[in-house]
Write a protein that holds these residues in place. Structure first.
Motif, PDB file in Angstrom:
ATOM      1  N   VAL A  82      25.079  18.412  44.679  1.00 55.55           N
ATOM      2  CA  VAL A  82      23.958  18.643  45.606  1.00 55.55           C
ATOM      3  C   VAL A  82      24.308  19.560  46.776  1.00 55.55           C
ATOM      4  O   VAL A  82      23.564  20.515  47.055  1.00 55.55           O
ATOM      5  CB  VAL A  82      23.398  17.293  46.094  1.00 55.55           C
ATOM      6  N   PRO A  83      25.424  19.327  47.533  1.00 58.28           N
ATOM      7  CA  PRO A  83      25.669  20.155  48.736  1.00 58.28           C
ATOM      8  C   PRO A  83      25.726  21.661  48.472  1.00 58.28           C
ATOM      9  O   PRO A  83      25.030  22.423  49.157  1.00 58.28           O
ATOM     10  CB  PRO A  83      27.000  19.598  49.274  1.00 58.28           C
ATOM     11  N   PRO A  84      26.541  22.155  47.525  1.00 58.04           N
ATOM     12  CA  PRO A  84      26.557  23.620  47.327  1.00 58.04           C
ATOM     13  C   PRO A  84      25.209  24.159  46.854  1.00 58.04           C
ATOM     14  O   PRO A  84      24.840  25.282  47.218  1.00 58.04           O
ATOM     15  CB  PRO A  84      27.650  23.826  46.267  1.00 58.04           C
ATOM     16  N   ARG A  85      24.487  23.375  46.090  1.00 55.02           N
ATOM     17  CA  ARG A  85      23.177  23.844  45.630  1.00 55.02           C
ATOM     18  C   ARG A  85      22.209  23.955  46.791  1.00 55.02           C
ATOM     19  O   ARG A  85      21.406  24.903  46.854  1.00 55.02           O
ATOM     20  CB  ARG A  85      22.629  22.877  44.563  1.00 55.02           C
ATOM     21  N   LEU A  86      22.278  23.020  47.709  1.00 54.01           N
ATOM     22  CA  LEU A  86      21.398  23.046  48.876  1.00 54.01           C
ATOM     23  C   LEU A  86      21.708  24.257  49.759  1.00 54.01           C
ATOM     24  O   LEU A  86      20.788  24.936  50.246  1.00 54.01           O
ATOM     25  CB  LEU A  86      21.571  21.751  49.673  1.00 54.01           C
TER      26      LEU A  86
ATOM     27  N   ARG B 104      30.819  25.370  39.160  1.00 58.00           N
ATOM     28  CA  ARG B 104      32.057  24.656  38.797  1.00 58.00           C
ATOM     29  C   ARG B 104      31.806  23.162  38.697  1.00 58.00           C
ATOM     30  O   ARG B 104      32.223  22.506  37.727  1.00 58.00           O
ATOM     31  CB  ARG B 104      33.133  24.945  39.838  1.00 58.00           C
ATOM     32  N   ARG B 105      31.131  22.606  39.673  1.00 51.60           N
ATOM     33  CA  ARG B 105      30.880  21.168  39.646  1.00 51.60           C
ATOM     34  C   ARG B 105      29.912  20.795  38.533  1.00 51.60           C
ATOM     35  O   ARG B 105      29.998  19.712  37.955  1.00 51.60           O
ATOM     36  CB  ARG B 105      30.351  20.713  41.009  1.00 51.60           C
ATOM     37  N   LEU B 106      29.015  21.705  38.224  1.00 49.18           N
ATOM     38  CA  LEU B 106      28.078  21.455  37.126  1.00 49.18           C
ATOM     39  C   LEU B 106      28.815  21.448  35.789  1.00 49.18           C
ATOM     40  O   LEU B 106      28.540  20.593  34.920  1.00 49.18           O
ATOM     41  CB  LEU B 106      26.993  22.525  37.124  1.00 49.18           C
TER      42      LEU B 106
ATOM     43  N   GLY C  73      27.806  34.006  51.223  1.00 51.80           N
ATOM     44  CA  GLY C  73      27.570  32.560  51.142  1.00 51.80           C
ATOM     45  C   GLY C  73      26.915  32.161  49.842  1.00 51.80           C
ATOM     46  O   GLY C  73      27.263  31.135  49.234  1.00 51.80           O
ATOM     47  N   MET C  74      25.939  32.953  49.380  1.00 51.86           N
ATOM     48  CA  MET C  74      25.300  32.648  48.089  1.00 51.86           C
ATOM     49  C   MET C  74      26.313  32.722  46.947  1.00 51.86           C
ATOM     50  O   MET C  74      26.291  31.878  46.034  1.00 51.86           O
ATOM     51  CB  MET C  74      24.150  33.625  47.831  1.00 51.86           C
ATOM     52  N   ALA C  75      27.188  33.720  46.987  1.00 50.55           N
ATOM     53  CA  ALA C  75      28.187  33.862  45.924  1.00 50.55           C
ATOM     54  C   ALA C  75      29.108  32.656  45.868  1.00 50.55           C
ATOM     55  O   ALA C  75      29.349  32.082  44.798  1.00 50.55           O
ATOM     56  CB  ALA C  75      28.994  35.146  46.131  1.00 50.55           C
ATOM     57  N   LEU C  76      29.631  32.246  47.021  1.00 46.59           N
ATOM     58  CA  LEU C  76      30.565  31.126  47.041  1.00 46.59           C
ATOM     59  C   LEU C  76      29.865  29.802  46.730  1.00 46.59           C
ATOM     60  O   LEU C  76      30.396  28.961  45.993  1.00 46.59           O
ATOM     61  CB  LEU C  76      31.262  31.053  48.402  1.00 46.59           C
ATOM     62  N   ALA C  77      28.674  29.605  47.302  1.00 42.56           N
ATOM     63  CA  ALA C  77      27.944  28.361  47.042  1.00 42.56           C
ATOM     64  C   ALA C  77      27.573  28.249  45.568  1.00 42.56           C
ATOM     65  O   ALA C  77      27.684  27.167  44.967  1.00 42.56           O
ATOM     66  CB  ALA C  77      26.693  28.295  47.912  1.00 42.56           C
ATOM     67  N   ASN C  78      27.149  29.355  44.969  1.00 48.32           N
ATOM     68  CA  ASN C  78      26.798  29.325  43.554  1.00 48.32           C
ATOM     69  C   ASN C  78      28.026  29.065  42.689  1.00 48.32           C
ATOM     70  O   ASN C  78      27.952  28.331  41.690  1.00 48.32           O
ATOM     71  CB  ASN C  78      26.143  30.639  43.141  1.00 48.32           C
TER      72      ASN C  78
END
Length: 1493
Positions: free
Chosen positions: A261-265, A321-323, A311-316
């Motif tokens: 959830v956190p990186p997706r948000l 990875r977690r997905l 930020g979008m690149a790293l968050a995605n």
């Protein structure tokens, strides 16, 4: 120097009257807050977290070996302490305490320290930028300007690099061995995927193997995950609802779901900030600002672009990875559930192929549902925010995209009404084809021997056609859905902008401008992308639910009911081990009872022999004693009802796990090194008792020899003896042996019986209760108790040998002659030879068809790719279809690139000629839609099914027609099946879509590059650099990803093999108890772990590529905005708008291009395997079909007319080094009845296989081969006759009858007929079919099966019958073979019925080959079969392979084989009286004398 002189001074004094630095915000309070965060945020973050972290580390163990790296860090901390004079002394002190603790006690770089240093560096960079805005790099109020601006950040950067460096090379054990690279990479190493760099370097330099795959790590332990999933499934509510499995999975994986959830948000927030950047950038270019404000605004735009896109690149990347981890965990749990289900379900429901399909397809789909779950909430949030932003930009017109979404959703709802049903049909068709293929692969030798390749080929091809029909019906819906998503993306902005322009013109408001158009386009993309995803959720959810339903249905199949009871205390203390009271048992839930009112007892520690005719229920009795089939009436009481209470089981068809012979015998007692827990003295005694020592002496690796899938590297007799060795090695209290002696020659049989079951045998020594099912009547006198079953499934008689001999009954009529006292038959010398292992087994040392040179070429192709694979696939596609796809995608890309240019002209027109501009815009949109719709329909509805059919036919031809028989002996069935399963799935689904995406992305990248150069010519110089960068990236990426994807394909067969092995041996595993079940689960977990390693590593490098290409976007955005600011006077807002639009799309299409190209290369790996396989076996086929230079001879129907056979100095070999047949010379006259005998492995089967060209003649330089060696039938050299033609002319009754459970009786019989039996709606069509039905019935009547089938058919429920009633009689021929549940002996009778049919209507000649055709039948049935052979094939030449010597005593001629040589030829009576003769020795082993037993 000129440029330097043009720059303003870098230090401004107060008297200049200008601000000392720039501002981040025009609002004073916001500016104060931001400056406070820059100055104090990093230190505050460190000080708040440090105490907790220090407390944790003080309790942790030391994980690194002594090294100097910690000292280097200590020396660098001094610089940071000086810098702390500006920031905070407390933060520096915390760093001094934390750094040595983190270095010594944390296996990964410190997340806290690297986070603090990264924040401090970012703060320094922003503050330096603000100073640069004011052209003042001096720190305000400080004389340490150069230190503050340059030296302090440099010191922090050095410390950051030291702290972020991985410690893998200095880790202690076990951390260095068990931790994967990402677990030692640290937070930033994971976020930026630095740990992948080492993998890419290795993949570029070398060729990967499975051993190179790093472990998954403690957080992804397969055993722990499957235990957790099993626990949640067992806790489910009952009765189960539709979502029981989904709920159990969510409960098991809720922590993994929460971590996503956190990186997706963060990604959603940053994504929704893009319109603000676009709007502000366009406004900035069009605004006239003072110099300082101009620089300040440009700096803010650059910071915004960096923050948003980086930020979008790293968050995605973190989200993906977690997905992936979530998906892997889900797959581990589901595969664990399926595997346990294989061991606990009823045997009648067990289907290894079904479990394989569920594990490879449905389980993967359900495991990947995490993306759907998180798309649901995140896309909904994006859609809501996008609608709000669009309303602010265009007012009420914002509802138009929503209306388009609603209209499309209605269409999608209609489209997807039948998605689940059609996908289920498609999956079911695939499963049926794979199951059929698996059954054929298991019996491919039998198929070839019977000359049934054409019929089986057509049968599988028909199944493939049905699958492709279901594929097209399913993908019509998918194409319609894809087209609807294109409508959403293309027409939402078109309707919105056109309506806005029209209503503005009508109402006299401000016309569309550049800022409004391109900001609105950005927002509409934010609206349409999640809306399109949410629409996709509908078919995806339907597909997911269908997969869940199939999985849950399989998991909820009825459990095996073990209704055995424990013995009463009185019985348990007595000499009774098992008691059966009035038991009535049926072999399958839908079958008639075959055992009726059985009452018997098994004395403890005694040998109990069960005998009876074929089909009397002997095997069903064994299964009932194991608890695999419950009694309908009565009860079974046993001392061994609890699992693990010392039960051993040897099935009629020996089951061996794929491992070494030592593994197969000792089982889970072995440790990872294959030694622990083995009693070597007992092991050696077991090998001797099972007569395996001589066999092992002939094997180079002895007991380390791998038995292969289903024991294919061993002969039938060797497999049975290894299974027996496993049973006795386990020291069981109860051993159930189901016809384990039938595959042994008489000498070996006597040795094994004496040493295991004789008065001094090992089972007697152990005090084991033994239930032996056998037709070998010579062993009855040694039985302590005999149970004889009659044809009605009841006990005909039981008791000791002496008691039964005194009564009138079956035993009293047995004629048996005891051997002379003290005399035992001697073993044949040189009895086991590599020359022959009874057929396929001869080739156990044979390598796969690929030569070492071929393997090296494949390894290189795996790494570098093979351009010729594209032409191979394109030939299957066809030039016309390929042109249509390419042309439509080229038109689509050109039109899509033209739309933003036209929109710029519309925006700059100021409302003039509005109708013209909007009309052309709508026409461009419509043309774009039509072109992409044509491309999608072409790829999925034309190219995919036609190319898939062509490639499947090529593979099927290669396997059934071209592959040498040795291939099937040396290659596990699962490996071949993976070509028809996952490989075909990739060719059907992945490859067409990858081709479509690759071509689409390629054309879009080219059009975007042209567009960018057109609007920003200054960026043309950067394009070659960007292209070179992308080229290097893809070079590194593709070299590794190709290998990993092919490894992924190959390791998937490990899981399939595990399921097939478990399903085949479930009864054996259950019988041996929980230790074996746990070992099976561990083996399956190991297979899943091995399969997921390359898949997970592949996902890692895919995410690395995503991050690298995504990080190009902030660079391009900074370049575009920076150039616009630098040449602001000559830059138009429309130019910047188009350039930003290109930037926003560039990484998407670059990423799609590289990813699709990789997927295309991977899918072409399946093509590579298919082509390499076909090329390797085609040479063998062509060499075998050449006929030594003579003209090919096509014999007429009914050939051979006479049936005389001549072997002339004939030698044959499976492998060049060893002859299977050595210098065979014998003439067999027409009409002769010939018996072929010899010890196991003597060359009997090889002799028969040579007549069928399943083993080819050996010619020099093979050692011992003769140049003139040949075999002729009716005077024709068989090498001149094509293989399939030759086999279709001979009558063969193989040992394995090959009965497909899903075939009807008619289909199973017709497999040997030359022409298809045409059926339509279960009604006979045409007089020819009526005649054949009559012949089929007569053939079944001739062997005594028709009445049995009629009786079973009459008791079936109406829905099970499958046929129609004619004159009150059920059509037995339309009932499936699985429903009839024939015993193994009855299946051999069925094989004989096929032979009768071959003679009557099959067009076969007068040569009959019988390969152990009576091995599983009782003596009475054997006599019936011999009578049928004599009467039906009178005047035919009949060659019979037999271990039962009474089968050949009436022959005209006996051939005695030993070590691949023909050692004796003559009449059986003459050879029986020959002193010292081999045949006489065999007779003594079989206890023959004076022609009677």
């Amino acid at each position: 120097m000129w440029l330097w002189s043009r720059l303003p001074p870098l230090c401004l004094l107060p008297r200049d009257g200008l601000p000392a630095r720039g501002r981040l915000s025009d609002d004073d309070r916001v500016e104060a807050l931001l400056q406070g965060l820059l100055n104090f945020g990093p230190a505050a973050f460190l000080l708040l977290a440090a105490p907790v972290r220090i407390a944790q580390l003080r309790r942790a163990k030391l994980v690194v070996v002594p090294n100097r790296r910690g000292f280097v860090k200590s020396t660098r901390r001094g610089a940071d302490t000086v810098a702390a004079q500006v920031l905070s002394v407390a933060a520096a002190a915390a760093v001094c305490v934390l750094s040595p603790l983190e270095h010594g006690r944390n296996a990964a770089p410190s997340a806290l320290l690297t986070g603090y240093l990264a924040l401090a560096l970012l703060s320094d960079a922003v503050r330096a930028g603000l100073l640069l805005v004011a052209w003042n790099l001096c720190w305000p109020g400080s004389r340490w300007s150069s230190w503050a601006v340059v030296v302090a950040p440099a010191a922090r950067l050095g410390l950051f690099l030291l702290e972020a460096r991985t410690k893998r090379s200095i880790l202690r054990e076990p951390w260095a061995r068990t931790l994967p690279p990402e677990d030692t990479a640290g937070y930033f190493g994971v976020a930026f995927f630095w740990w992948v760099n080492a993998v890419l370097r290795k993949g570029y330099a070398t060729v990967f193997s499975l051993a190179d795959m790093p472990p998954l790590g403690p957080s992804m332990d397969v055993v722990l995950v499957r235990e957790a999933m099993l626990k949640e499934w067992d806790r489910r509510e009952r009765p189960e609802g539709r979502y029981a499995l989904l709920k159990a999975q969510l409960r098991c994986l809720w922590r993994a779901h929460a971590s996503v959830v956190p990186p997706r948000l963060v990604f959603v927030v940053l994504s929704c900030s893009q319109p603000a950047l676009v709007s502000r950038a366009i406004t900035f270019v069009g605004a006239d600002l003072p110099p300082l404000e101009n620089r300040a605004e440009a700096f803010r735009l650059l910071v915004m672009a960096l923050v948003i896109y980086a930020g979008m690149a790293l968050a995605n990347g973190m989200y993906q990875r977690r997905l992936v981890r979530l998906n892997c965990l889900g797959r581990m749990g589901l595969v664990g559930l399926l595997h346990r289900r294989c061991l606990t379900m009823r045997d009648s429901d067990a289907d290894g192929s079904g479990a394989v399909t569920l594990a490879n397809s449905d389980a993967e789909d359900v495991a990947n549902s995490g993306e759907l779950v998180h798309d649901l909430w995140s896309k909904t949030l994006e859609l809501a925010v996008g609608m709000y932003l669009l309303a602010r930009e265009v007012g009420w017109v914002c509802v138009l995209p929503l209306l388009v979404v609603i209209a499309v959703s209605r269409a999608v709802e209609k489209i997807t009404d039948n998605v689940a049903e059609r996908q289920m049909d498609f999956s079911q068709a695939t499963q049926e084809r794979v199951s059929l293929t698996r059954a054929v692969l298991d019996a491919v030798k039998t198929v070839r021997m019977m000359g049934a390749v054409d019929r089986i080929h057509a049968k599988i091809r028909d199944a493939r056609d049905r699958e492709m029909g279901a594929y097209v019906r399913f993908y019509r819906l998918m194409v319609a859905f894809f087209v609807s998503s294109v409508v959403l993306h293309l027409f939402s902005p078109a309707f919105t902008l056109i309506v806005y322009a029209v209503q503005a013109q009508i109402r006299g408001k401000q016309a569309l401008d550049v800022e409004t158009v391109f900001t609105a386009l950005t927002i509409i993309d934010i609206v349409c992308t999640p809306a399109n995803t949410l629409l996709g959720v509908i078919p995806e959810a339907a597909s997911l639910l269908a997969a869940l339903d199939r999985l849950q249905k399989y998991l909820l199949l009825p459990d095996r009911e073990d209704k055995r009871l424990a013995l009463d205390s009185g019985d348990a203390s007595s000499d009774i081990a098992v008691r059966i009271d009035g038991a009535t048992v049926r072999p399958a839930p839908t079958a008639d009872p075959v055992l009726k009112n059985i009452t018997a007892s098994l004395p403890r520690g005694r040998l109990v022999v069960v005998s009876g005719a074929v089909g009397t229920g002997k095997t069903t009795l064994a299964r009932a004693l194991l608890g695999d089939v419950p009694p309908d009436e009565g009860e079974i009481r046993s001392s061994f009802t609890e699992e693990g209470r010392g039960v051993a089981y040897c099935a009629q068809t020996a089951w061996l796990p794929n491992g070494t012979i030592r593994d197969a015998i000792c089982g889970p007692l072995l440790d990872e090194d294959g030694n622990g827990g083995v009693d070597e003295v007992w092991y050696r005694r077991v090998l001797h008792a099972c007569d395996l020592e001589q066999d092992l002496d002939q094997m180079p690796l002895r007991d380390a020899t791998v038995v292969g899938s289903r024991g294919t590297a061993l002969s039938g007799g060797q497999k049975q003896r290894v299974a027996l060795a496993r049973a006795v090695y386990a020291r069981p209290g109860l051993a159930i042996l189901d016809d384990v002696l039938s595959a042994l020659d008489a000498t070996t049989e006597q040795h094994v019986f004496d040493n295991l079951l004789g008065l001094k045998g090992l089972f007697r020594e152990l005090g084991t209760t033994v239930l032996l099912i056998t037709h070998a009547i010579q062993h009855l006198p040694l039985a302590d108790h005999i149970i004889v079953l009659d044809e009605h499934g009841s006990v005909a008689e039981q008791g000791s040998w002496e008691d039964l001999r005194a009564r009138a009954g079956y035993i009293s009529n047995v004629v048996l002659k005891e051997p002379p006292s003290g005399e035992r038959s001697k073993k044949l010398q040189n009895g086991t030879d590599a020359a022959d292992q009874d057929g396929d087994e001869d080739a156990k040392d044979e390598e796969s068809p690929s030569s070492p040179e071929t393997e090296r070429m494949l390894d290189m192709a795996r790494k570098t790719g093979d351009i010729t694979l594209y032409s191979y696939y394109f030939r299957a596609v066809g030039p016309g279809q390929l042109f249509l796809l390419t042309f439509s995608l080229l038109v689509y890309s050109a039109l899509a690139g033209l739309i933003p240019v036209w929109l710029r002209r519309l925006a700059e027109s100021g409302g003039e000629r509005m109708w013209f501009y909007t009309g052309v815009y709508f026409a461009l949109t419509t043309a774009t839609f039509l072109s992409v719709a044509i491309a999608v329909a072409t790829i999925f509805l034309i190219i995919a099914p036609s190319a898939g059919t062509v490639l499947h036919t090529q593979l099927l031809d290669a396997v059934l027609r071209l592959a040498p028989q040795t291939y099937f002996s040396t290659t596990p069935t699962a490996a071949t099946l993976s070509r028809f399963g996952p490989d075909m799935g990739m060719l059907d689904r992945s490859l067409p879509f990858a081709l479509f995406q690759a071509l689409q992305a390629l054309f879009r990248v080219l059009t975007q590059a042209v567009l960018l150069v057109a609007v920003q010519p200054l960026l043309a110089a950067a394009l070659p650099v960007a292209a070179a960068f992308v080229f290097v990236i893809q070079k590194l990426y593709l070299a590794t990803s190709r290998q990993l994807r092919l490894l992924d394909l190959e390791t998937r067969s490990l899981v399939s093999a595990s399921f097939l092995e478990t399903a085949d041996g479930a009864a054996t595993v259950r019988a041996f108890g929980p230790r074996w079940a746990a070992a099976s689960a561990k083996q399956n977990a190991g297979a899943v772990d091995s399969a997921l390693r390359p898949e997970y590593l592949l996902a890692g490098i895919q995410q690395w590529l995503d991050v690298v290409l995504d990080l190009m976007v902030p660079g391009l955005a900074v370049a575009v905005i920076g150039l616009a600011a630098a040449v602001k006077e000559s830059t138009q807002p429309g130019q910047l708008a188009i350039a930003l639009s290109v930037v926003l799309n560039a990484n998407t299409y670059l990423l799609r291009l590289v990813s699709a190209w990789t997927r295309l290369e991977t899918a072409l790996g399946a093509i590579s395997r298919l082509r390499a396989f076909r090329l390797s076996v085609a040479q063998n086929w062509e060499e075998g079909e050449e006929g030594g230079g003579e003209t090919t001879y096509i014999p007429p129907e009914g050939w051979p007319i006479h049936g005389d056979v001549v072997f002339s100095r004939f030698s044959a070999a499976y492998v060049p080094e060893t002859l299977a047949l050595n210098d065979i010379s014998v003439a067999i006259p027409a009409g002769a009845r010939v018996g072929i005998v010899g010890r196991t492995g003597s060359g009997k089967t090889s002799l028969v296989l040579s007549l069928l060209r399943l083993i080819e003649p050996a010619i020099p330089p093979v050692p011992g081969a003769q140049e003139e060696g040949a075999v002729s039938i009716d005077g024709v050299d068989i090498c001149r006759i094509p293989r399939e033609t030759l086999r279709a002319r001979l009558i063969v009754v193989p040992q394995d009858p090959m009965v497909l459970a899903t075939d009807t009786v008619r289909e199973s019989l017709a497999v040997v007929l030359p022409l298809p039996v045409s059926r339509e709606d279960n009604k006979i069509v045409g007089d020819a079919d009526v005649k054949r039905d009559k012949d089929m019935v007569e053939a079944l009547q001739r062997v005594g099966l028709w009445s049995i089938m009629q009786a079973r058919a009459s008791s079936l429920p109406r829905e099970e019958e499958g046929g129609e009633e004619e004159n009150g009689k059920k059509d037995v021929l339309d009932i499936t073979m699985g429903t009839l549940a024939l015993s193994h002996g009855q299946q051999q009778l069925f094989a004989l019925a096929r032979a009768v049919l071959m003679r009557r209507v099959g067009g076969r000649g007068r040569l009959v080959l019988l390969d152990e055709a009576t091995s599983s039948v009782d003596a009475a049935t054997d006599k019936v079969m011999q009578s049928v052979v004599r009467e039906e094939f009178a005047g035919y030449t009949v060659l019979t392979i037999a271990h039962r010597l009474d089968t050949v005593m009436g022959s005209d001629l006996v051939l005695v084989m030993d070590g691949g040589r023909l050692v004796e030829v003559g009449k059986p009576g003459d050879l029986a009286g020959k002193e010292g003769g081999r045949f006489r020795e065999l007779l003594r082993g079989g206890v023959w004398e004076d022609g009677k037993r």
